[in-house]
Structures are given as C-alpha cells and as structure tokens.
Design an enzyme around this catalytic site. Structure first.
Site, PDB file in Angstrom:
ATOM      1  N   PHE A 144      65.681  77.899  55.818  1.00 32.64           N
ATOM      2  CA  PHE A 144      64.649  78.899  56.077  1.00 32.64           C
ATOM      3  C   PHE A 144      63.318  78.318  55.620  1.00 32.64           C
ATOM      4  CE2 PHE A 144      62.045  82.634  55.657  1.00 32.64           C
ATOM      5  CZ  PHE A 144      62.349  83.300  56.839  1.00 32.64           C
ATOM      6  N   ASP A 163      65.171  79.997  67.138  1.00 32.11           N
ATOM      7  CA  ASP A 163      66.335  80.035  66.254  1.00 32.11           C
ATOM      8  C   ASP A 163      67.539  80.440  67.122  1.00 32.11           C
ATOM      9  OD1 ASP A 163      67.753  80.233  63.821  1.00 32.11           O
ATOM     10  OD2 ASP A 163      67.085  82.256  63.456  1.00 32.11           O
ATOM     11  N   GLU A 194      55.377  79.296  70.557  1.00 31.20           N
ATOM     12  CA  GLU A 194      56.111  80.051  69.539  1.00 31.20           C
ATOM     13  C   GLU A 194      56.282  79.186  68.285  1.00 31.20           C
ATOM     14  OE1 GLU A 194      56.920  82.481  68.048  1.00 31.20           O
ATOM     15  OE2 GLU A 194      58.817  83.402  68.633  1.00 31.20           O
ATOM     16  N   ASP A 195      56.378  79.828  67.137  1.00 33.89           N
ATOM     17  CA  ASP A 195      56.530  79.051  65.893  1.00 33.89           C
ATOM     18  C   ASP A 195      57.881  78.358  65.806  1.00 33.89           C
ATOM     19  OD1 ASP A 195      57.918  81.468  65.577  1.00 33.89           O
ATOM     20  OD2 ASP A 195      57.023  81.968  63.637  1.00 33.89           O
ATOM     21  N   LYS A 219      65.349  75.164  65.800  1.00 30.89           N
ATOM     22  CA  LYS A 219      66.504  75.293  64.895  1.00 30.89           C
ATOM     23  C   LYS A 219      67.739  75.421  65.789  1.00 30.89           C
ATOM     24  CE  LYS A 219      65.836  77.873  60.867  1.00 30.89           C
ATOM     25  NZ  LYS A 219      65.881  79.142  60.091  1.00 30.89           N
ATOM     26  N   LYS A 257      53.431  87.199  65.052  1.00 35.32           N
ATOM     27  CA  LYS A 257      52.336  86.640  64.290  1.00 35.32           C
ATOM     28  C   LYS A 257      52.527  85.138  64.033  1.00 35.32           C
ATOM     29  CE  LYS A 257      52.163  91.034  61.856  1.00 35.32           C
ATOM     30  NZ  LYS A 257      52.636  91.701  60.638  1.00 35.32           N
ATOM     31  N   GLY A 258      53.786  84.705  64.087  1.00 35.46           N
ATOM     32  CA  GLY A 258      54.139  83.373  63.593  1.00 35.46           C
ATOM     33  C   GLY A 258      53.437  82.196  64.249  1.00 35.46           C
TER      34      GLY A 258
HETATM   35  P1  IMP Z   1      65.217  84.038  67.284  1.00 33.84           P
HETATM   36  O1  IMP Z   1      64.891  85.252  68.084  1.00 33.84           O
HETATM   37  O2  IMP Z   1      66.542  84.185  66.572  1.00 33.84           O
HETATM   38  O3  IMP Z   1      65.135  82.748  68.058  1.00 33.84           O
HETATM   39  O4  IMP Z   1      64.206  83.990  66.090  1.00 33.84           O
HETATM   40  C1  IMP Z   1      62.950  83.569  66.248  1.00 33.84           C
HETATM   41  C2  IMP Z   1      62.015  84.223  65.251  1.00 33.84           C
HETATM   42  O5  IMP Z   1      62.624  84.321  63.947  1.00 33.84           O
HETATM   43  C3  IMP Z   1      60.812  83.352  65.072  1.00 33.84           C
HETATM   44  O6  IMP Z   1      59.790  83.748  65.937  1.00 33.84           O
HETATM   45  C4  IMP Z   1      60.457  83.542  63.606  1.00 33.84           C
HETATM   46  O7  IMP Z   1      59.547  84.605  63.483  1.00 33.84           O
HETATM   47  C5  IMP Z   1      61.746  83.916  62.926  1.00 33.84           C
HETATM   48  N1  IMP Z   1      62.356  82.778  62.201  1.00 33.84           N
HETATM   49  C6  IMP Z   1      63.454  82.056  62.542  1.00 33.84           C
HETATM   50  N2  IMP Z   1      63.727  81.098  61.631  1.00 33.84           N
HETATM   51  C7  IMP Z   1      62.757  81.193  60.691  1.00 33.84           C
HETATM   52  C8  IMP Z   1      62.472  80.437  59.501  1.00 33.84           C
HETATM   53  O8  IMP Z   1      63.144  79.474  59.096  1.00 33.84           O
HETATM   54  N3  IMP Z   1      61.374  80.847  58.790  1.00 33.84           N
HETATM   55  C9  IMP Z   1      60.579  81.897  59.182  1.00 33.84           C
HETATM   56  N4  IMP Z   1      60.804  82.603  60.300  1.00 33.84           N
HETATM   57  C10 IMP Z   1      61.891  82.262  61.057  1.00 33.84           C
HETATM   58 MG    MG Z   2      57.884  84.623  65.389  1.00 32.53          MG
END
Ligand code: IMP
Ligand code: MG
Length: 174
Positions: A151, A101, A97-98, A130, A41-42
């Site tokens: 966060f 991380d 993508e939002d 990030k 959704k992000g």
């Molecule tokens: P990854 O799979 O670890 O790269 O995480 C990515 C997903 O984690 C993103 O699509 C977000 O939905 C969520 N996410 C990571 N960091 C944050 C944050 O600081 N705030 C809100 N959602 C986050």
């Molecule tokens: Mg997301």
C-alpha cells in the site's frame, strides 16, 4: 502521524513521468487534440506533472471516482459524484489515473465512456500498475511504474485522505 519509508524518490519520480510523457508524445504525435480525463482525487498531481511534458493540444476533464473509502483494500463498489463527460466525437481520450489495482474503478469508467461518449480511441495512463491484484481484464496502455502488493502513498495517493502532498512515493512497513 507515521512517516512513510521512501519507495521512489522525487528525482526518479519526475524523470520517469517525463519519460512516460515522451512515450505518449511519440504515440499520438503533436497534431491531434488529446482529451485528458483526470480521475480525482488521486491522479491530480500525476496528471499535472505528466501534462506539463505533453506536446499535443490538450483539453481536460476532471471527474471524481472512489472505490477504497477509508481502508487499504477495495470496497468492491465505485462511487461517482456528478459524472458527466462530453461526447468526444472522433477525438482521442486518455484516462489518467494514479493506480490500477483490481481494475474496478477503471472498468466502471471505460463502461461509462463506452455507453455515453463516442471517442475515436480511449487509452489509459497510470502512475502505478498493481497487476497482482487485478480482477478485471484491463491493461494500461502507458504506465510509469509497477508495484507489488504494497500500500503506497504520496504524489496524490492517500491513506485515509492524508499523504497526498508528498513529493515522493512512500510505503509503510507492517
Ligand atoms: P481499483 O478500483 O481496485 O483498481 O482501485 C483503484 C483505486 O484504489 C485507485 O484509484 C486508488 O485511489 C486506490 N488505491 C489502490 N491501491 C492503492 C495504494 O496502494 N495506495 C493508495 N490508494 C490505492
Ligand atoms: Mg484513485
């Protein structure tokens, strides 16, 4: 509910997204179709604002992926509901993508595209990078902002499902 502190205000947010759209316009040009994959959704709000400023013919796919569940750190697993995509044969794909991380979510999606679709190219645009948290070897091709180990919420980003509607980027002080 706690009100987050402002990290990036509305003006800065919108003007950087416009700038990023221009970087994408310069890269792809205005002739070829670009297929956007919006990761829900992000990325909903970012994708909408970004694409208002894109100049090439666009098509959209919306998919739902989630890795965080209800916490503020990655669960280590990607959940996907009804993931299906066209083949994109010989067309360009831009994943929107939002935030990237650890890279787990996007690594899963790149893998899925690699095994199920045949695009000419697959690139990645994120609102936030990030990078400090990265566990997978992924570098966004287009990014609006970098963020350290905070966060953040707002403009699509949530904490336990809330705050997505904020028209700025906020954070909570520990
Ligand atoms: P990854 O799979 O670890 O790269 O995480 C990515 C997903 O984690 C993103 O699509 C977000 O939905 C969520 N996410 C990571 N960091 C944050 C944050 O600081 N705030 C809100 N959602 C986050
Ligand atoms: Mg997301």
């Amino acid at each position: 509910m706690n009100e987050p502190k402002i990290l990036i205000d509305t003006d800065e947010l919108y003007s950087r997204i416009k700038q990023l759209a221009n970087e994408i316009n310069d890269y792809y040009g205005t002739e070829d179709t670009l297929n956007i994959i919006c990761v829900l959704k992000g990325a909903a709000m970012f994708c909408t604002e970004l694409s208002k400023n894109l100049k090439m013919p666009l098509k959209f796919e919306y998919i739902t992926l989630s890795s965080y569940g209800n916490s503020t750190c990655s669960s280590g697993k990607v959940k996907s509901l009804n993931l299906s995509l066209p083949t994109f044969e010989n067309e360009n794909v831009l994943i929107v993508e939002d935030i990237i991380d650890t890279g787990l979510t996007l690594n899963f999606l790149f893998d899925f595209i690699h095994h199920n679709c045949k695009p000419k190219s697959t690139k990645l645009a994120v609102l936030f990078d990030k990078e400090i948290q990265r566990k997978y070897n992924l570098i966004p091709d287009f990014k609006a902002f970098e963020v350290d180990n905070k966060f953040i919420v707002g403009f699509g980003l949530d904490y336990q499902g809330f705050y997505r509607n904020l028209d700025y980027i906020g954070y909570f002080e520990n």
